[in-house]
Every structure is written in structure tokens, then in C-alpha cells.
Scaffold this motif. Structure first.
Motif, PDB file in Angstrom:
ATOM      1  N   MET A   1       0.840  -1.196   0.000  1.00  0.00           N
ATOM      2  CA  MET A   1       0.000   0.000   0.000  1.00  0.00           C
ATOM      3  C   MET A   1       0.874   1.245   0.000  1.00  0.00           C
ATOM      4  O   MET A   1       1.830   1.348   0.764  1.00  0.00           O
ATOM      5  CB  MET A   1      -0.913  -0.007   1.233  1.00  0.00           C
ATOM      6  CG  MET A   1      -1.800   1.220   1.352  1.00  0.00           C
ATOM      7  SD  MET A   1      -3.123   1.025   2.560  1.00  0.00           S
ATOM      8  CE  MET A   1      -2.217   0.588   4.051  1.00  0.00           C
ATOM      9  N   LYS A   2       0.530   2.206  -0.873  1.00  0.00           N
ATOM     10  CA  LYS A   2       1.281   3.449  -0.979  1.00  0.00           C
ATOM     11  C   LYS A   2       0.419   4.619  -0.495  1.00  0.00           C
ATOM     12  O   LYS A   2      -0.743   4.739  -0.875  1.00  0.00           O
ATOM     13  CB  LYS A   2       1.723   3.689  -2.422  1.00  0.00           C
ATOM     14  CG  LYS A   2       2.675   2.640  -2.960  1.00  0.00           C
ATOM     15  CD  LYS A   2       3.261   3.049  -4.294  1.00  0.00           C
ATOM     16  CE  LYS A   2       2.210   3.132  -5.379  1.00  0.00           C
ATOM     17  NZ  LYS A   2       2.823   3.422  -6.706  1.00  0.00           N
ATOM     18  N   VAL A   3       1.019   5.462   0.330  1.00  0.00           N
ATOM     19  CA  VAL A   3       0.336   6.637   0.858  1.00  0.00           C
ATOM     20  C   VAL A   3       1.143   7.862   0.436  1.00  0.00           C
ATOM     21  O   VAL A   3       2.344   7.949   0.715  1.00  0.00           O
ATOM     22  CB  VAL A   3       0.223   6.585   2.395  1.00  0.00           C
ATOM     23  CG1 VAL A   3      -0.533   7.798   2.915  1.00  0.00           C
ATOM     24  CG2 VAL A   3      -0.460   5.298   2.840  1.00  0.00           C
ATOM     25  N   SER A   4       0.506   8.810  -0.242  1.00  0.00           N
ATOM     26  CA  SER A   4       1.219   9.988  -0.731  1.00  0.00           C
ATOM     27  C   SER A   4       0.516  11.267  -0.311  1.00  0.00           C
ATOM     28  O   SER A   4      -0.684  11.291  -0.052  1.00  0.00           O
ATOM     29  CB  SER A   4       1.371   9.940  -2.257  1.00  0.00           C
ATOM     30  OG  SER A   4       0.118   9.737  -2.892  1.00  0.00           O
ATOM     31  N   TYR A   5       1.309  12.365  -0.258  1.00  0.00           N
ATOM     32  CA  TYR A   5       0.800  13.667   0.178  1.00  0.00           C
ATOM     33  C   TYR A   5       0.835  14.638  -0.994  1.00  0.00           C
ATOM     34  O   TYR A   5       1.810  14.682  -1.745  1.00  0.00           O
ATOM     35  CB  TYR A   5       1.652  14.194   1.335  1.00  0.00           C
ATOM     36  CG  TYR A   5       1.271  15.590   1.791  1.00  0.00           C
ATOM     37  CD1 TYR A   5      -0.014  15.863   2.236  1.00  0.00           C
ATOM     38  CD2 TYR A   5       2.205  16.631   1.765  1.00  0.00           C
ATOM     39  CE1 TYR A   5      -0.374  17.138   2.641  1.00  0.00           C
ATOM     40  CE2 TYR A   5       1.855  17.909   2.182  1.00  0.00           C
ATOM     41  CZ  TYR A   5       0.565  18.163   2.615  1.00  0.00           C
ATOM     42  OH  TYR A   5       0.218  19.421   3.009  1.00  0.00           O
ATOM     43  N   HIS A   6      -0.226  15.448  -1.117  1.00  0.00           N
ATOM     44  CA  HIS A   6      -0.357  16.309  -2.285  1.00  0.00           C
ATOM     45  C   HIS A   6      -0.782  17.738  -1.953  1.00  0.00           C
ATOM     46  O   HIS A   6      -1.539  18.358  -2.693  1.00  0.00           O
ATOM     47  CB  HIS A   6      -1.333  15.666  -3.274  1.00  0.00           C
ATOM     48  CG  HIS A   6      -0.899  14.305  -3.709  1.00  0.00           C
ATOM     49  ND1 HIS A   6       0.021  14.092  -4.709  1.00  0.00           N
ATOM     50  CD2 HIS A   6      -1.213  13.071  -3.224  1.00  0.00           C
ATOM     51  CE1 HIS A   6       0.248  12.796  -4.846  1.00  0.00           C
ATOM     52  NE2 HIS A   6      -0.487  12.162  -3.960  1.00  0.00           N
ATOM     53  N   GLY A   7      -0.286  18.248  -0.835  1.00  0.00           N
ATOM     54  CA  GLY A   7      -0.552  19.632  -0.480  1.00  0.00           C
ATOM     55  C   GLY A   7      -1.834  19.820   0.302  1.00  0.00           C
ATOM     56  O   GLY A   7      -2.800  19.064   0.157  1.00  0.00           O
ATOM     57  N   HIS A   8      -1.826  20.858   1.156  1.00  0.00           N
ATOM     58  CA  HIS A   8      -2.946  21.164   2.044  1.00  0.00           C
ATOM     59  C   HIS A   8      -3.282  19.907   2.852  1.00  0.00           C
ATOM     60  O   HIS A   8      -2.442  19.434   3.611  1.00  0.00           O
ATOM     61  CB  HIS A   8      -4.140  21.698   1.271  1.00  0.00           C
ATOM     62  CG  HIS A   8      -5.069  22.533   2.106  1.00  0.00           C
ATOM     63  ND1 HIS A   8      -4.638  23.630   2.815  1.00  0.00           N
ATOM     64  CD2 HIS A   8      -6.397  22.417   2.343  1.00  0.00           C
ATOM     65  CE1 HIS A   8      -5.667  24.158   3.465  1.00  0.00           C
ATOM     66  NE2 HIS A   8      -6.738  23.442   3.201  1.00  0.00           N
ATOM     67  N   SER A   9      -4.480  19.337   2.679  1.00  0.00           N
ATOM     68  CA  SER A   9      -4.836  18.120   3.418  1.00  0.00           C
ATOM     69  C   SER A   9      -5.105  16.949   2.489  1.00  0.00           C
ATOM     70  O   SER A   9      -5.764  15.979   2.872  1.00  0.00           O
ATOM     71  CB  SER A   9      -6.062  18.387   4.292  1.00  0.00           C
ATOM     72  OG  SER A   9      -5.768  19.331   5.299  1.00  0.00           O
ATOM     73  N   VAL A  10      -4.607  17.034   1.266  1.00  0.00           N
ATOM     74  CA  VAL A  10      -4.866  16.006   0.257  1.00  0.00           C
ATOM     75  C   VAL A  10      -3.928  14.815   0.460  1.00  0.00           C
ATOM     76  O   VAL A  10      -2.708  14.960   0.406  1.00  0.00           O
ATOM     77  CB  VAL A  10      -4.685  16.565  -1.165  1.00  0.00           C
ATOM     78  CG1 VAL A  10      -5.091  15.498  -2.193  1.00  0.00           C
ATOM     79  CG2 VAL A  10      -5.492  17.835  -1.365  1.00  0.00           C
ATOM     80  N   VAL A  11      -4.508  13.653   0.689  1.00  0.00           N
ATOM     81  CA  VAL A  11      -3.750  12.419   0.863  1.00  0.00           C
ATOM     82  C   VAL A  11      -4.329  11.375  -0.083  1.00  0.00           C
ATOM     83  O   VAL A  11      -5.553  11.242  -0.194  1.00  0.00           O
ATOM     84  CB  VAL A  11      -3.821  11.912   2.318  1.00  0.00           C
ATOM     85  CG1 VAL A  11      -3.144  10.549   2.460  1.00  0.00           C
ATOM     86  CG2 VAL A  11      -3.176  12.931   3.257  1.00  0.00           C
ATOM     87  N   LYS A  12      -3.446  10.656  -0.758  1.00  0.00           N
ATOM     88  CA  LYS A  12      -3.875   9.573  -1.663  1.00  0.00           C
ATOM     89  C   LYS A  12      -3.360   8.240  -1.146  1.00  0.00           C
ATOM     90  O   LYS A  12      -2.206   8.120  -0.759  1.00  0.00           O
ATOM     91  CB  LYS A  12      -3.359   9.816  -3.088  1.00  0.00           C
ATOM     92  CG  LYS A  12      -3.778   8.737  -4.076  1.00  0.00           C
ATOM     93  CD  LYS A  12      -3.483   9.122  -5.520  1.00  0.00           C
ATOM     94  CE  LYS A  12      -1.999   9.197  -5.814  1.00  0.00           C
ATOM     95  NZ  LYS A  12      -1.722   9.346  -7.263  1.00  0.00           N
ATOM     96  N   VAL A  13      -4.235   7.256  -1.128  1.00  0.00           N
ATOM     97  CA  VAL A  13      -3.880   5.900  -0.705  1.00  0.00           C
ATOM     98  C   VAL A  13      -4.118   4.969  -1.894  1.00  0.00           C
ATOM     99  O   VAL A  13      -5.208   4.949  -2.468  1.00  0.00           O
ATOM    100  CB  VAL A  13      -4.733   5.452   0.495  1.00  0.00           C
ATOM    101  CG1 VAL A  13      -4.371   4.020   0.899  1.00  0.00           C
ATOM    102  CG2 VAL A  13      -4.542   6.409   1.670  1.00  0.00           C
ATOM    103  N   GLU A  14      -3.099   4.209  -2.255  1.00  0.00           N
ATOM    104  CA  GLU A  14      -3.205   3.278  -3.370  1.00  0.00           C
ATOM    105  C   GLU A  14      -2.952   1.854  -2.876  1.00  0.00           C
ATOM    106  O   GLU A  14      -1.885   1.571  -2.336  1.00  0.00           O
ATOM    107  CB  GLU A  14      -2.205   3.627  -4.467  1.00  0.00           C
ATOM    108  CG  GLU A  14      -2.446   4.983  -5.109  1.00  0.00           C
ATOM    109  CD  GLU A  14      -1.332   5.370  -6.064  1.00  0.00           C
ATOM    110  OE1 GLU A  14      -1.503   5.150  -7.277  1.00  0.00           O
ATOM    111  OE2 GLU A  14      -0.297   5.871  -5.594  1.00  0.00           O
ATOM    112  N   THR A  15      -3.937   0.999  -3.068  1.00  0.00           N
ATOM    113  CA  THR A  15      -3.773  -0.423  -2.775  1.00  0.00           C
ATOM    114  C   THR A  15      -3.609  -1.156  -4.106  1.00  0.00           C
ATOM    115  O   THR A  15      -3.544  -0.537  -5.172  1.00  0.00           O
ATOM    116  CB  THR A  15      -4.990  -0.967  -2.017  1.00  0.00           C
ATOM    117  OG1 THR A  15      -6.114  -1.010  -2.908  1.00  0.00           O
ATOM    118  CG2 THR A  15      -5.336  -0.082  -0.820  1.00  0.00           C
ATOM    119  N   ALA A  16      -3.581  -2.458  -4.063  1.00  0.00           N
ATOM    120  CA  ALA A  16      -3.441  -3.228  -5.292  1.00  0.00           C
ATOM    121  C   ALA A  16      -4.621  -3.026  -6.231  1.00  0.00           C
ATOM    122  O   ALA A  16      -4.489  -3.154  -7.455  1.00  0.00           O
ATOM    123  CB  ALA A  16      -3.276  -4.702  -4.957  1.00  0.00           C
TER     124      ALA A  16
END
Length: 226
Positions: A1-16
Motif C-alpha cells: 500500500m502506498k500513501v502519498s501527500y499532495h498539499g494542504h490536506s490532500v492524501v492519496k492511498v493506493e492499494t493493489a
């Protein structure tokens, strides 16, 4: 699982198999590296109804048919606008195909300003605990410091926590350091800063002072693997 940050409060979580977005404020967010016209999501998790958190939810959800999980009143508002929603509320949890979501309290406001300038009340603000394959992400949401953060930390084994540090609208760095100690996450990431002049902060200074686990000032687009 990948967790990334994209400014302000934007968070993206990528699973399979799934892409999950927290608070996708992309358009109008100069710090964000995502493209609101092309990004796709299976799920959008919203902490509250302010425009800088709902962000591009309408466009992304309509294009991707994403499920929007939000506090009840906000979910009802978005559902009435044609989005596919699942309403929840503080203290409640639900197990979805992609993982378990639990809403926690947050001390803030929640209202959406429409294009005509009118404001719609969107219920209580919240934090969100997302657990996938035994790993827990805590998006604290917009909040001031409150003592139940310690209880939340004691009740949950949190792998990564996204904590606001901007001050003025949320807790500032000093209070956020106390929150980080109480939440007791393995990694604490500062969010909700430097988007506007009134919330300018130094995330590196904050991260260096985190006393429990690791403080990590994620750059835009940085990825953490859980």
C-alpha cells in the motif's frame, strides 16, 4: 500500500486494487501536483464540508463513479447533487470492500459555500481512521487540540497520522506536537499549512520536534509505503 501527500490536506492511498483520496482540494491549490481533470478515484473520504476539503469531489466522483464517504449531512448534500455516497458519523465505523473506516471527533466548523455564495451547513467535522490490511492511517482533519486524541492513540495502533499545523484555522505547531505525542503514531506528517499566507509554517521544524515515533515532513508527491 502506498500513501502519498499532495498539499494542504490532500492524501492519496493506493492499494493493489483501489485508489482512495482524502479531502481532494486540487483546483485552486497551487501546492497540489494532481490534475483534477484526469485523476481517478474509487473512494473519496471527506473530513468536513469546507470548500478547501471538499475541493474537486464533484468532478472526480462524477467522472470516476467514486463512492464518497462523509459525515451524514455532508453525504446527504452530495447525494442530492447526484453523487454516490455513504453517510457516517462520529464514533461509527463501517467495513467496506477496500477497508474499515471509522470517524472520530474534531473541533472545527463545517459548511459548504455554493457558487451563488450561499452557505449550506454540512454537519459535524471529523477525523478519519482508515484501516487496510492491518495498517491504520489517521487523517486528523481540521481541528484544535483536544484531550481525546490521547484516547484515540491508546485505542488504535496508528501507522501514520496526518496532523494539521497551520494555526489560525486549526491547531498550530505547538499544539500539534502535543497531539502527535498523544496520537502515538509510528509516523506523524504535518498537513494544512502554507496554502494561504495566514497558515504559513515550517514543516521541517515541526517534524524535527516530534517526540514519539518519526516526524516526517512529506514533500508534494512524496510516497510512504505501509
Amino acid at each position: 500500500m502506498k500513501v502519498s501527500y499532495h498539499g494542504h490536506s490532500v492524501v492519496k492511498v493506493e492499494t493493489a486494487t483501489q485508489t482512495i483520496l482524502f479531502d481532494p482540494f486540487i483546483s485552486g491549490n497551487e501546492a497540489c501536483d494532481l490534475n483534477a481533470d484526469t485523476i481517478k478515484a474509487d473512494v473519496i473520504l471527506l473530513t468536513h464540508g469546507h470548500n478547501d476539503h471538499v475541493g474537486d469531489t464533484f468532478e472526480i466522483a462524477k467522472r470516476s463513479n467514486a463512492l464518497v464517504v462523509a459525515p451524514n449531512e455532508l453525504a446527504e448534500y452530495l447525494g442530492n447533487k447526484g453523487l454516490r455516497t455513504h453517510p457516517m458519523h462520529i464514533g461509527g465505523k463501517h467495513t467496506f470492500e477496500f477497508g474499515q473506516v471509522k470517524f472520530t471527533q474534531a473541533f472545527h466548523g463545517s459548511a459548504y459555500t455554493q457558487e451563488d455564495g450561499s452557505t449550506v451547513y454540512t454537519g459535524m467535522p471529523a477525523g478519519i481512521l482508515l484501516t487496510i490490511d492491518g495498517k491504520t492511517i489517521y487523517h486528523v482533519g481540521d481541528t484544535g487540540l483536544f484531550s481525546d486524541l490521547k484516547l484515540i492513540g491508546e485505542m488504535n495502533d496508528i501507522d501514520i497520522a496526518f496532523v494539521p499545523i497551520g494555526d489560525n484555522f486549526t491547531m498550530g505547531p505547538e499544539d500539534a506536537l502535543v497531539a502527535a505525542k498523544w496520537i502515538n503514531a509510528k509516523t506523524t506528517v504535518p498537513v494544512h499549512y502554507n496554502t494561504f499566507p495566514v497558515i504559513e509554517q515550517n514543516p521541517d521544524t515541526f517534524a524535527e520536534k516530534v517526540s514519539v515515533g518519526e516526524g516526517k515532513a512529506m514533500k508534494i508527491g512524496d510516497v510512504v509505503k505501509l
